[in-house]
Design an enzyme around this catalytic site. Structure first.
Site, PDB file in Angstrom:
ATOM      1  N   GLN A  99      28.929  30.339 -67.864  1.00 24.41           N
ATOM      2  CA  GLN A  99      27.488  30.310 -67.638  1.00 24.41           C
ATOM      3  C   GLN A  99      27.110  30.994 -66.335  1.00 24.41           C
ATOM      4  O   GLN A  99      27.968  31.356 -65.532  1.00 24.41           O
ATOM      5  CB  GLN A  99      27.003  28.854 -67.619  1.00 24.41           C
ATOM      6  CG  GLN A  99      27.707  27.989 -66.580  1.00 24.41           C
ATOM      7  CD  GLN A  99      27.392  26.519 -66.734  1.00 24.41           C
ATOM      8  OE1 GLN A  99      26.819  25.896 -65.831  1.00 24.41           O
ATOM      9  NE2 GLN A  99      27.775  25.938 -67.872  1.00 24.41           N
ATOM     10  N   HIS A 101      23.471  31.100 -63.449  1.00 22.86           N
ATOM     11  CA  HIS A 101      22.159  30.564 -63.098  1.00 22.86           C
ATOM     12  C   HIS A 101      21.290  31.663 -62.488  1.00 22.86           C
ATOM     13  O   HIS A 101      21.790  32.528 -61.759  1.00 22.86           O
ATOM     14  CB  HIS A 101      22.290  29.425 -62.095  1.00 22.86           C
ATOM     15  CG  HIS A 101      23.207  28.333 -62.530  1.00 22.86           C
ATOM     16  ND1 HIS A 101      23.054  27.673 -63.720  1.00 22.86           N
ATOM     17  CD2 HIS A 101      24.304  27.780 -61.929  1.00 22.86           C
ATOM     18  CE1 HIS A 101      24.022  26.752 -63.844  1.00 22.86           C
ATOM     19  NE2 HIS A 101      24.780  26.808 -62.764  1.00 22.86           N
ATOM     20  N   GLU A 118      24.625  26.765 -56.156  1.00 26.51           N
ATOM     21  CA  GLU A 118      25.365  25.506 -56.077  1.00 26.51           C
ATOM     22  C   GLU A 118      26.715  25.729 -55.404  1.00 26.51           C
ATOM     23  O   GLU A 118      27.080  26.850 -55.050  1.00 26.51           O
ATOM     24  CB  GLU A 118      25.557  24.908 -57.481  1.00 26.51           C
ATOM     25  CG  GLU A 118      26.338  25.791 -58.432  1.00 26.51           C
ATOM     26  CD  GLU A 118      26.323  25.271 -59.868  1.00 26.51           C
ATOM     27  OE1 GLU A 118      25.378  24.534 -60.242  1.00 26.51           O
ATOM     28  OE2 GLU A 118      27.262  25.602 -60.615  1.00 26.51           O
ATOM     29  N   HIS A 174      30.465  31.624 -63.932  1.00 26.01           N
ATOM     30  CA  HIS A 174      31.396  30.580 -63.536  1.00 26.01           C
ATOM     31  C   HIS A 174      31.607  29.566 -64.659  1.00 26.01           C
ATOM     32  O   HIS A 174      30.808  29.468 -65.580  1.00 26.01           O
ATOM     33  CB  HIS A 174      30.889  29.843 -62.287  1.00 26.01           C
ATOM     34  CG  HIS A 174      29.570  29.161 -62.498  1.00 26.01           C
ATOM     35  ND1 HIS A 174      28.374  29.842 -62.508  1.00 26.01           N
ATOM     36  CD2 HIS A 174      29.251  27.863 -62.714  1.00 26.01           C
ATOM     37  CE1 HIS A 174      27.374  28.998 -62.712  1.00 26.01           C
ATOM     38  NE2 HIS A 174      27.877  27.777 -62.854  1.00 26.01           N
ATOM     39  N   ARG A 194      23.962  30.102 -70.876  1.00 24.37           N
ATOM     40  CA  ARG A 194      25.336  30.141 -71.376  1.00 24.37           C
ATOM     41  C   ARG A 194      25.653  31.494 -71.995  1.00 24.37           C
ATOM     42  O   ARG A 194      24.949  31.973 -72.871  1.00 24.37           O
ATOM     43  CB  ARG A 194      25.566  29.048 -72.426  1.00 24.37           C
ATOM     44  CG  ARG A 194      25.409  27.631 -71.935  1.00 24.37           C
ATOM     45  CD  ARG A 194      25.902  26.634 -72.986  1.00 24.37           C
ATOM     46  NE  ARG A 194      25.461  25.288 -72.651  1.00 24.37           N
ATOM     47  CZ  ARG A 194      24.407  24.691 -73.209  1.00 24.37           C
ATOM     48  NH1 ARG A 194      23.716  25.312 -74.152  1.00 24.37           N
ATOM     49  NH2 ARG A 194      24.055  23.478 -72.842  1.00 24.37           N
TER      50      ARG A 194
END
Length: 337
Positions: A99, A101, A118, A174, A194
């Site tokens: 996936q 972001h 993150e 990642h 995804r």
């Protein structure tokens, strides 16, 4: 307003929400997980529908959102809007989907939400455990690689050990592999695109939804990062190891050896790796391993007492940290452009 540190009871994502999850959040970390297949413990969360709850003191039983309403900036500091951060613990019996972001601008335009950067700290890893950390298309267009079903051949894999720290800015492809327990600090956002889910299907034979077009648009194949070693500074009561301080969050490890005062002005997320004591004024609270505590921004006189490691996440104060670290600031991800 009687401020005090908030011991948080997590919200869990489990079952079909996390088909890759295991049982270690319950069996090893002693979390009150609802079923065997539980992938995520949202320790400090204000996401709608996935809010953590206060577990101690006069406000026990209230949601984090309610505490934000009651205490406002005294709790969060000046955030300028929505609650900014989310803290999770994850357990992977199977690999997560591959996936990516989006950044804030793309997420705002296409989802009406903030983006997501993150970071991971590996808490435990079975021998041979790996993560996906980037993609190398060898110069070919990413959309062509994906369309031809060759993405898996281009994934960058990293072997992981307990204590490893990885920074995952927006655009970094990642995935956590199997057999890993992980601490994750992130922007408070649920936007995930995804690429690939290893052919996994549910009990009815249905695959999970993919988001190929969006994933290709936001992915940055040129990102080739390594795990973060951080940089350590001595302080009263031990030392602090800083790993990440980008525009969204700061992540460090407190190496506690005695009594360590904590500065006020920023709300703090604290997660000890073994028992210790949290003191404020004339009061104190015993913390167990992997408890998660939110210390209000305007609560003064707070200190940790014990001999352990404590993971700490907060909003960044980058100019202050650059001044403190000097030339070593380059060792902290996101701190120096």
């Amino acid at each position: 307003m009687n401020l005090y540190p908030l011991l948080m009871a997590p919200c869990f994502r489990h079952g079909k929400e996390t088909p890759w999850g295991g049982h270690m959040l319950r069996d090893l970390l002693l979390k009150d997980a609802p079923e065997d297949v539980t992938g995520e413990s949202l320790e400090i969360s204000a996401l709608p529908g996935h809010e953590s709850m206060v577990a101690n003191g006069a406000h026990a039983g209230k949601s984090l959102t309610r505490m934000i309403e009651l205490w406002g900036d005294a709790l969060t500091g000046p955030t300028g809007g929505e609650f900014p951060l989310l803290l999770k613990l994850l357990d992977t019996l199977e690999p997560l989907s591959v996936q990516v972001h989006p950044g804030d601008a793309y997420a705002a335009e296409h989802e009406g939400k903030r983006g997501k950067s993150e970071a991971w700290i590996i808490l435990s890893a079975e021998p041979g455990s790996k993560i996906v950390y980037g993609v190398d298309t060898h110069g070919e267009p990413l959309d062509q690689v994906v369309a031809e079903g060759r993405l898996e051949d281009c994934l960058r894999w990293r072997n992981v050990l307990p204590g490893d720290v990885y920074y995952i800015p927006d655009g970094m492809l990642h995935a956590l592999g199997e057999g890993i327990m992980c601490y994750e600090i992130q922007q408070s956002s649920d936007v995930t695109y995804r690429f690939y889910d290893w052919g996994r299907v549910d009990k009815d034979g249905n695959p999970r939804q993919l988001h190929i077009q969006q994933a290709v648009e936001v992915c940055k194949p040129g990102l080739d990062l390594e795990k973060r070693e951080g940089t350590t500074v001595l302080c009263k009561g031990g030392s602090r190891t800083y790993y990440i301080s980008d525009t969204h969050f700061e992540l460090c490890r407190l190496n506690l050896s005695g009594t360590m005062p904590l500065e006020s002005g920023r709300m703090l997320f604290l997660t000890p790796l073994s028992p210790c004591v949290l003191r404020w004024g004339e009061e104190e609270m015993e913390l167990k391993a992997f408890d998660s505590v939110l210390v209000p921004a305007q609560l003064e006189g707070v200190a940790l007492v014990g001999e352990t490691k404590v993971l700490m996440s907060c909003l960044p104060d980058r100019p202050k940290l650059i001044e403190e670290l000097g030339y070593r600031a380059e060792n902290v991800a996101g701190l120096v452009d």
